[in-house]
Design an enzyme around this catalytic site. Structure first.
Site, PDB file in Angstrom:
ATOM      1  N   CYS A  94     -31.483 -33.959  46.688  1.00 39.71           N
ATOM      2  CA  CYS A  94     -31.650 -34.574  45.364  1.00 39.71           C
ATOM      3  C   CYS A  94     -31.763 -36.096  45.424  1.00 39.71           C
ATOM      4  CB  CYS A  94     -30.494 -34.173  44.469  1.00 39.71           C
ATOM      5  SG  CYS A  94     -30.422 -32.391  44.305  1.00 39.71           S
ATOM      6  N   HIS A 125     -30.401 -38.639  38.436  1.00 35.38           N
ATOM      7  CA  HIS A 125     -30.796 -37.298  38.889  1.00 35.38           C
ATOM      8  C   HIS A 125     -30.334 -36.286  37.839  1.00 35.38           C
ATOM      9  CE1 HIS A 125     -31.364 -33.778  41.232  1.00 35.38           C
ATOM     10  NE2 HIS A 125     -30.078 -33.546  41.396  1.00 35.38           N
ATOM     11  N   ASN A 153     -33.186 -28.696  37.252  1.00 35.84           N
ATOM     12  CA  ASN A 153     -33.016 -29.581  38.406  1.00 35.84           C
ATOM     13  C   ASN A 153     -34.203 -29.363  39.354  1.00 35.84           C
ATOM     14  OD1 ASN A 153     -32.281 -30.844  40.761  1.00 35.84           O
ATOM     15  ND2 ASN A 153     -30.197 -30.030  40.814  1.00 35.84           N
TER      16      ASN A 153
END
Ligand code: UT7
Length: 334
Positions: free
Chosen positions: A118, A259, A289
């Site tokens: 990520c 994020h 995500n």
């Protein structure tokens, strides 16, 4: 004799791509024991985009890159370096960067993939920026792209509801005199967290065998709470350190682009930093995500909402598998 001015890098174009197919929470209710209400309240996600079979990370990355090049008016052959952040390369090798070079026709460029889950976009951004700052290159293409649906176990409700597919690309070039561009960054890894979020098989430790497939080892495995606790603390800690060493307060930030892993992580960070509520960009409801693509997708949302403008002071922040984490402070340049 006076020193020559230090080169700075700036982002001069941004573009994104998500595959058209949408998988919403109600679709997932038919696949695993879950509910729209659970997913929405625990994560903030309503829907995510999913690539069709046969569509790979390099395809999403190439679409995003083409649009970024067109936006800046660069021909693909002008690109000097391609950095692709991803944990879902089309295959272990050749790298996604090589596949993108070929699909774009970016002849003359070199490039590589960067694995930081990520945090891949902020790491790739910084890797690309260093080529500009050193004077080695002037035209750099940085991409964050993942087809997370290719490594999700759609029988595991704890992970399959979280992720989506997408890509984002930015162009980097030297800042003009008087422009700030990328101002500061702070990256960390804590490898002791590796076992909390990982894909066990497919690498040299557990190459693919009938057993690894039977044991579902080619999918994402996550200890959600361990990652959650680390992310809440680490995202705010890193941001605070970057703000402090630049003489800034949370309220000085015009646009906070975190994020997008969980809306609760973002809100906890925003509260601890005393950010202006309108500065916090959240689009997890629409995309889930997307790992390396969340930050460019959120930059795009900020552009569309009219919040990210020339001169905006921007803080990017990520925490992810590894554990990896990173924060970038920059002045938006276009
Ligand atoms: O981007 C990479 C980094 N990743 C992250 O930052 C993710 C960080 N972690 C998280 O966002 C959260 O931990 C999750 C969203 C993954 C999970 O939320 P949680 O509030 O930590 O839930 P939990 O794991 O503590 O589970 C609570 C309950 C459990 O049931 P019991 O044991 O209380 O009966 C789970 O089995 O919720 C259950 N559960 C679900 N229920 C309905 C877990 N997944 C689901 C689901 N639908 N999809």
């Amino acid at each position: 004799m006076s020193q020559p001015a230090r080169l700075r890098a700036k982002i001069s174009a941004l573009s994104t791509y998500v595959p058209p197919r949408v998988l919403n929470n109600h679709d997932l209710e038919k696949m695993v024991e879950t509910s729209d209400e659970w997913i929405l309240t625990r994560t903030g996600i309503r829907e995510r985009h999913i690539a069709e079979k046969g569509v790979a990370t390099s395809d999403l990355a190439t679409e995003a890159a083409k649009k970024a090049l067109a936006q800046r008016g660069w021909s693909p052959t002008e690109v000097e370096v391609i950095v692709v952040g991803t944990v879902t390369p089309d295959m272990l090798f050749p790298s996604t960067a090589c596949l993108v070079e070929n699909k774009l026709g970016a002849h003359g460029a070199w490039g590589f993939d960067l694995s930081a889950a990520c945090s891949a976009f902020v790491y790739a951004l910084q890797a690309g920026a260093q080529f500009v700052v050193s004077g080695a290159h002037k035209k750099v293409l940085v991409i964050g792209a993942d087809v997370m649906s290719s490594i999700l176990d759609y029988t595991d409700r704890t992970t399959c509801i979280l992720f989506g597919d997408g890509a984002g690309a930015v162009l980097l070039e030297p800042a003009e005199e008087g422009e700030e561009g990328i101002i500061d960054f702070l990256h960390e890894v804590d490898g002791s967290g590796g076992c909390s979020l990982y894909m066990p098989a497919g690498g040299s430790l557990h190459p693919a065998t009938r057993e690894t497939v039977d044991q579902r080892m080619h999918f994402v495995h996550q200890e959600g709470q361990a990652v959650f606790k680390y992310a809440v603390r680490q995202m705010a800690d890193l941001c605070e350190r970057v703000l402090e060493r630049n003489g800034l307060k949370g309220s000085d930030i015009d646009v906070f682009i975190p994020h997008q892993a969980n809306k609760r992580i973002i809100s906890a960070t925003a509260d601890r930093l005393s950010l202006k509520p309108e500065s916090v960009i959240i689009n997890i409801d629409r995309y889930g995500n997307t790992t390396a693509a969340t930050i460019p997708l959120a930059m795009q949302t900020a552009r569309e909402e009219g919040k990210l403008k020339k001169g905006s002071l921007v803080l990017l922040a990520s925490v992810g598998a590894g554990f990896t984490s990173g924060v970038t402070l920059l002045r938006w340049a276009f």
